[in-house]
Design a protein around this motif. Structure first.
Motif, PDB file in Angstrom:
ATOM      1  N   LYS A  32      23.314  61.769  -7.311  1.00  0.00           N
ATOM      2  CA  LYS A  32      22.299  61.575  -6.265  1.00  0.00           C
ATOM      3  C   LYS A  32      21.808  62.909  -5.734  1.00  0.00           C
ATOM      4  O   LYS A  32      20.608  63.095  -5.529  1.00  0.00           O
ATOM      5  CB  LYS A  32      22.868  60.725  -5.128  1.00  0.00           C
ATOM      6  N   GLN A  33      22.726  63.840  -5.487  1.00  0.00           N
ATOM      7  CA  GLN A  33      22.340  65.164  -4.985  1.00  0.00           C
ATOM      8  C   GLN A  33      21.460  65.888  -5.997  1.00  0.00           C
ATOM      9  O   GLN A  33      20.469  66.525  -5.634  1.00  0.00           O
ATOM     10  CB  GLN A  33      23.577  65.999  -4.671  1.00  0.00           C
ATOM     11  N   ASN A  34      21.798  65.787  -7.266  1.00  0.00           N
ATOM     12  CA  ASN A  34      21.011  66.442  -8.303  1.00  0.00           C
ATOM     13  C   ASN A  34      19.623  65.811  -8.393  1.00  0.00           C
ATOM     14  O   ASN A  34      18.616  66.519  -8.514  1.00  0.00           O
ATOM     15  CB  ASN A  34      21.722  66.358  -9.651  1.00  0.00           C
ATOM     16  N   SER A  35      19.553  64.487  -8.311  1.00  0.00           N
ATOM     17  CA  SER A  35      18.260  63.800  -8.369  1.00  0.00           C
ATOM     18  C   SER A  35      17.387  64.207  -7.188  1.00  0.00           C
ATOM     19  O   SER A  35      16.182  64.417  -7.337  1.00  0.00           O
ATOM     20  CB  SER A  35      18.463  62.282  -8.373  1.00  0.00           C
ATOM     21  N   GLU A  36      17.995  64.310  -6.011  1.00  0.00           N
ATOM     22  CA  GLU A  36      17.249  64.723  -4.823  1.00  0.00           C
ATOM     23  C   GLU A  36      16.745  66.159  -4.981  1.00  0.00           C
ATOM     24  O   GLU A  36      15.610  66.466  -4.636  1.00  0.00           O
ATOM     25  CB  GLU A  36      18.140  64.601  -3.584  1.00  0.00           C
ATOM     26  N   ARG A  37      17.575  67.018  -5.513  1.00  0.00           N
ATOM     27  CA  ARG A  37      17.160  68.406  -5.737  1.00  0.00           C
ATOM     28  C   ARG A  37      15.973  68.459  -6.696  1.00  0.00           C
ATOM     29  O   ARG A  37      14.990  69.157  -6.448  1.00  0.00           O
ATOM     30  CB  ARG A  37      18.322  69.214  -6.325  1.00  0.00           C
ATOM     31  N   ILE A  38      16.041  67.693  -7.760  1.00  0.00           N
ATOM     32  CA  ILE A  38      14.949  67.668  -8.739  1.00  0.00           C
ATOM     33  C   ILE A  38      13.687  67.094  -8.101  1.00  0.00           C
ATOM     34  O   ILE A  38      12.590  67.603  -8.296  1.00  0.00           O
ATOM     35  CB  ILE A  38      15.363  66.872  -9.988  1.00  0.00           C
ATOM     36  N   ARG A  39      13.852  66.020  -7.312  1.00  0.00           N
ATOM     37  CA  ARG A  39      12.693  65.396  -6.665  1.00  0.00           C
ATOM     38  C   ARG A  39      11.983  66.391  -5.753  1.00  0.00           C
ATOM     39  O   ARG A  39      10.758  66.452  -5.717  1.00  0.00           O
ATOM     40  CB  ARG A  39      13.134  64.173  -5.858  1.00  0.00           C
ATOM     41  N   LYS A  40      12.747  67.204  -5.041  1.00  0.00           N
ATOM     42  CA  LYS A  40      12.138  68.181  -4.132  1.00  0.00           C
ATOM     43  C   LYS A  40      11.453  69.311  -4.888  1.00  0.00           C
ATOM     44  O   LYS A  40      10.481  69.875  -4.409  1.00  0.00           O
ATOM     45  CB  LYS A  40      13.201  68.751  -3.201  1.00  0.00           C
ATOM     46  N   LEU A  41      11.937  69.647  -6.073  1.00  0.00           N
ATOM     47  CA  LEU A  41      11.338  70.732  -6.845  1.00  0.00           C
ATOM     48  C   LEU A  41      10.087  70.292  -7.602  1.00  0.00           C
ATOM     49  O   LEU A  41       9.254  71.116  -7.944  1.00  0.00           O
ATOM     50  CB  LEU A  41      12.353  71.288  -7.851  1.00  0.00           C
ATOM     51  N   LYS A  42       9.984  69.003  -7.871  1.00  0.00           N
ATOM     52  CA  LYS A  42       8.849  68.499  -8.638  1.00  0.00           C
ATOM     53  C   LYS A  42       8.135  67.405  -7.859  1.00  0.00           C
ATOM     54  O   LYS A  42       8.235  66.224  -8.184  1.00  0.00           O
ATOM     55  CB  LYS A  42       9.326  67.951  -9.989  1.00  0.00           C
ATOM     56  N   PRO A  43       7.414  67.769  -6.815  1.00  0.00           N
ATOM     57  CA  PRO A  43       6.716  66.752  -6.032  1.00  0.00           C
ATOM     58  C   PRO A  43       5.589  66.110  -6.833  1.00  0.00           C
ATOM     59  O   PRO A  43       5.096  66.687  -7.799  1.00  0.00           O
ATOM     60  CB  PRO A  43       6.160  67.542  -4.847  1.00  0.00           C
ATOM     61  N   PHE A  44       5.234  64.914  -6.426  1.00  0.00           N
ATOM     62  CA  PHE A  44       4.128  64.211  -7.063  1.00  0.00           C
ATOM     63  C   PHE A  44       2.867  65.048  -6.899  1.00  0.00           C
ATOM     64  O   PHE A  44       2.603  65.604  -5.835  1.00  0.00           O
ATOM     65  CB  PHE A  44       3.941  62.845  -6.398  1.00  0.00           C
ATOM     66  N   ALA A  45       2.114  65.189  -7.952  1.00  0.00           N
ATOM     67  CA  ALA A  45       0.904  66.010  -7.902  1.00  0.00           C
ATOM     68  C   ALA A  45      -0.301  65.217  -8.367  1.00  0.00           C
ATOM     69  O   ALA A  45      -0.204  64.352  -9.232  1.00  0.00           O
ATOM     70  CB  ALA A  45       1.071  67.236  -8.791  1.00  0.00           C
TER      71      ALA A  45
END
Length: 57
Positions: free
Chosen positions: A35-48
């Motif tokens: 979950k922490q890794n997924s959250e980190r990835i989500r924050k680095l790759k925001p929807f564009a």
């Protein structure tokens, strides 16, 4: 592949002398780490959204 990896993990746990309590904590730890890794990835790759230009239809 998952079953083979799970067997390898269980074998390693046995060889390292894990207790039942330690073994039961592993899935909880992995769930939290994933979950922490997924959250980190989500924050680095925001929807564009692509930039709209005059050439766009």
């Amino acid at each position: 592949m998952i079953q083979r990896t799970a067997r390898q993990i269980l074998k390693e746990m046995q060889e390292c002398g894990w207790t039942q309590g330690e073994a039961e904590l592993l899935p909880k730890y992995l769930e939290s780490a994933i979950k922490q890794n997924s959250e980190r990835i989500r924050k680095l790759k925001p929807f564009a959204i692509c930039e709209i230009t005059e050439e766009s239809p």
